[in-house]
Every structure is written in structure tokens, then in C-alpha cells.
Design a protein around this motif. Structure first.
Motif: not given
Length: 379
Positions: A197-208, A210-214, A149-153
Motif C-alpha cells: 500500500l505504501w508503494a502504491d501510495h508513493l508511485f501509483g496515486g492511491l488515495p490517502s 484508502v491508504y489509511s484504511a488499508g 514514517r507510517g507503514s514502512v517504519e
């Protein structure tokens, strides 16, 4: 519909399959597998699809995955990743190899096909890696909802829907229009940035944060740009009539209402809502889903209408009534108090879909068995 009538207990696997079935097993394969094969060769002025065998292979894998999804969600989604990759490769190969027009002359719908295929090209391998890691770690089916849920969907729903809606409501769009100018850039950003951004958030540790703003920048801003361009173009032309326009208009209204509900949930949402009560964010999510299905139905009726031309106005009236019933049923389904009329209306809608599709299939059967044109026009 099967849960209340068959008294099936909503286990975690069934809940997950209900949440992802429409996006992953209906919207995405129907757009890349069915509609690409129907419309892409004509839009590109080519001779056909580059990898027709990929469509049959992908459909077979997706069919097996759909049956396994309720009982084995991890396996079902893994098969989805493999099957939909075949469809995406077919679309990309067709655009690169089978086109007879330059990239600058692509209509907006072709850019939507490209953006959706690129999204799948990123999502599927990352999802397979997540499924492998989570499966080895013993994670439950609920973990899939948090990830998907989120960017992918929203990406897999928004890109095809906007492409079909703009193609249906602006059928005679010229090159000097705003939508053709904005489509390559808007669809490109929507198809690539949110899933990266979803892939980086899932595996790269992107902060939440930054993820939401992106997500707001990568998904919200391009959608807004496309809608503004669409409003400017539609202001200078008359809206088309017929079932295709009716389905597309209902899809656009549902998408706008769903996005508005999801964006305003932090302002109007109420904490501690009892089970079964109306939730603004969940209602918005359902409206976005139904908006995508209405947009897909616009393309479906465009395809059926071209093959049932001899029915003329009767089929057009049937399609507009069908669109109205489905739209009202979608609105009723977001309110827990109206679940009974929602089930009745959506059941009627399914029967009407079966009737229109059956007419086309009957025409194909007559044509192939008797060597006549069946229900098709003489062209």
C-alpha cells in the motif's frame, strides 16, 4: 546523546538521521543480519546460512551508509537499501534451501524472519526509486520523513519485535497453540500488505483515505490477532523467568503503550502545542521504538546467556537489573521534564551493554588465541 553534549546544531540531515537511524540501521539489520545468523539455523534444523558472504557484504555497505547518513541522508538510505537487500536475500535463501523441516512446522519466529525479509524485498527497490526521483528533483531531507514514517517504519519495527517477544515468552510453545496457528497468516499480512500500500501510495496515486484504511487492516488487525492468540496461550502456561523474559516483557509493555498512544492521539491530542512540550503521538512513536529495542535486547541476552552459562545466577540478575534500568530510562525519555535522568539511565544502559558484550568477545579472544574455552561452558 551527542546533540546536547557536543552542542551540535540539529540540521535537517541530523534530524532525518535521528528519525530513521534506529529503525533502518539498528532494528532491521540486527534482526536480519545478526539474529538470523544466530537463531535461524537452529530453528530450521539446518547446517548454517545459505549465503554467509552476503552478511559480511551487507554489513560493510551498511557501515558506510551509517556514517554518511547525517551529512548525506539520500546516499545513506540508498546504501541501506543495497546492504539490507543482501541480508534479506540471505534469510530467504536459507529458509528455502537450508531447512530440514517442512513449512507447516516452522515456529513463529521463523515466520517473523520471513515476513521481515519480504518487507525489505519490497521496500528497498521502491525506496531506491524514490531517492533517485527526489534527488533529481532537488528535494530536501525533510521529504524523507514524510515518506518513511507510517507503514514502512511500523512494519519494520512491529514484525521483528512481536516475533522475538512471542518466542521469548512462549519458549515451549506446542503446535496446538494459537500463536503457531496464527503466525503464518498474521506475519504474512503484516510483512506484505502495508508496504505494498505504501508503494502504491508513493508511485501509483492511491488515495490517502484508502491508504489509511488499508494500514489499519494490513497492520492493525494482524497485530491484534497475534496479541489475542498470545493472550490465550499465555493464560494456559506460566511465564518464564530470567533476563530474556524481563526484556521481552518490557518490550511488550512499551509496544502496547506506544500503539495505544498513537491510536488515541486524534482523540486526546491538543493542537498548537508549544515547542518542547509533551506530544502524545511523538511519545507513542518513541515507545514503539524503545519496545523494539527491548525486544532485540531479549534476543541479545538469550545469545549472551548461552555463552556465559558459567556465570549462572549472577549474569541473570545483572540482565534483569539492566532491563529495569533501560525500561525506566525509556519511560523518562518521553517526558521533556525528565530528560536529564533519561540521559543518565540510558548512558548507564549503554555501559552495561558494553560490559556484557565485552565478556563474550573476551571469551572468543581467549578461545581463538590460546585454544581454551575461555568464559564458555565445556559443551
Amino acid at each position: 546523546m551527542g546533540l546536547p553534549f557536543l552542542h551540535v546544531h540539529p540540521s535537517p540531515g541530523v534530524v532525518v538521521s535521528h528519525a530513521v537511524l534506529m529503525t533502518f540501521y539498528v532494528v532491521c539489520p540486527a534482526f536480519l543480519g545478526g539474529m538470523a545468523r544466530w537463531f535461524l539455523p537452529d530453528l530450521l534444523k539446518g547446517e548454517g546460512m545459505a549465503l554467509p558472504f552476503a552478511v559480511r557484504t551487507g554489513f560493510g555497505v551498511l557501515a558506510v551508509g551509517a556514517f554518511l547518513l547525517p551529512v548525506m541522508p539520500f546516499v545513506g538510505l540508498a546504501l541501506w537499501s543495497i546492504g539490507v537487500l543482501a541480508l534479506a536475500f540471505n534469510v530467504l535463501a536459507t529458509v528455502l534451501e537450508m531447512r530440514s523441516i517442512p513449512f507447516r512446522d516452522f515456529p513463529p519466529l521463523v515466520w517473523a524472519f520471513l515476513a521481515n525479509a519480504l518487507s525489505v524485498l519490497i521496500i528497498a527497490p521502491v525506496l531506491l526509486a524514490f531517492l533517485l526521483r527526489s534527488g533529481l528533483a532537488g528535494a530536501g531531507p525533510e521529504a524523507l520523513l514524510t515518506v518513511l514514517r507510517g507503514s514502512v517504519e511500523m512494519t519494520l519495527l512491529s514484525v521483528p519485535s512481536l516475533g522475538i517477544i512471542m518466542a521469548a515468552l512462549l519458549p515451549g510453545q506446542k503446535e496446538q497453540g494459537w500463536v503457531p496457528r496464527c503466525a503464518p497468516h498474521a506475519f504474512g499480512v503484516m510483512g506484505v500488505v502495508p508496504v505494498l500500500l505504501w508503494a502504491d501510495h508513493l508511485f501509483g496515486g492511491l488515495p490517502s483515505s484508502v491508504y489509511s484504511a488499508g494500514l489499519s487492516i494490513g497492520l492493525g488487525v494482524p497485530c491484534l490477532v497475534l496479541l489475542v492468540a498470545f493472550a490465550k496461550d499465555i493464560w494456559r502456561t506460566a511465564l518464564p523467568s530470567g533476563p530474556v523474559a524481563a526484556w521481552a516483557s518490557g518490550g511488550l509493555v512499551s509496544l502496547l503503550a506506544g500503539w495505544a498512544a498513537m491510536l488515541t492521539e486524534p482523540v486526546w491530542g491538543i493542537q498548537g502545542v508549544p515547542p518542547g512540550a509533551f506530544v502524545l503521538g511523538a511519545a507513542g512513536h518513541q515507545l514503539v521504538m524503545f519496545g523494539s529495542l527491548l525486544a532485540l535486547s531479549a534476543a541479545f541476552y538469550g545469545w549472551c546467556g548461552a555463552r556465559l552459562a558459567r556465570w549462572g545466577r549472577s549474569f541473570s540478575i545483572f540482565g534483569m537489573i539492566h532491563a529495569f534500568i533501560t525500561f525506566v530510562g525509556a519511560l523518562c525519555s518521553i517526558l521533556p521534564q525528565l530528560i536529564v535522568p533519561a540521559v543518565l539511565l540510558m548512558g548507564c544502559s549503554l555501559l552495561m551493554f558494553a560490559l556484557s558484550a565485552g565478556m563474550v568477545w573476551y571469551g572468543l579472544l581467549v578461545e581463538r588465541t590460546q585454544g581454551t574455552m575461555g568464559l564458555f561452558p565445556e559443551e
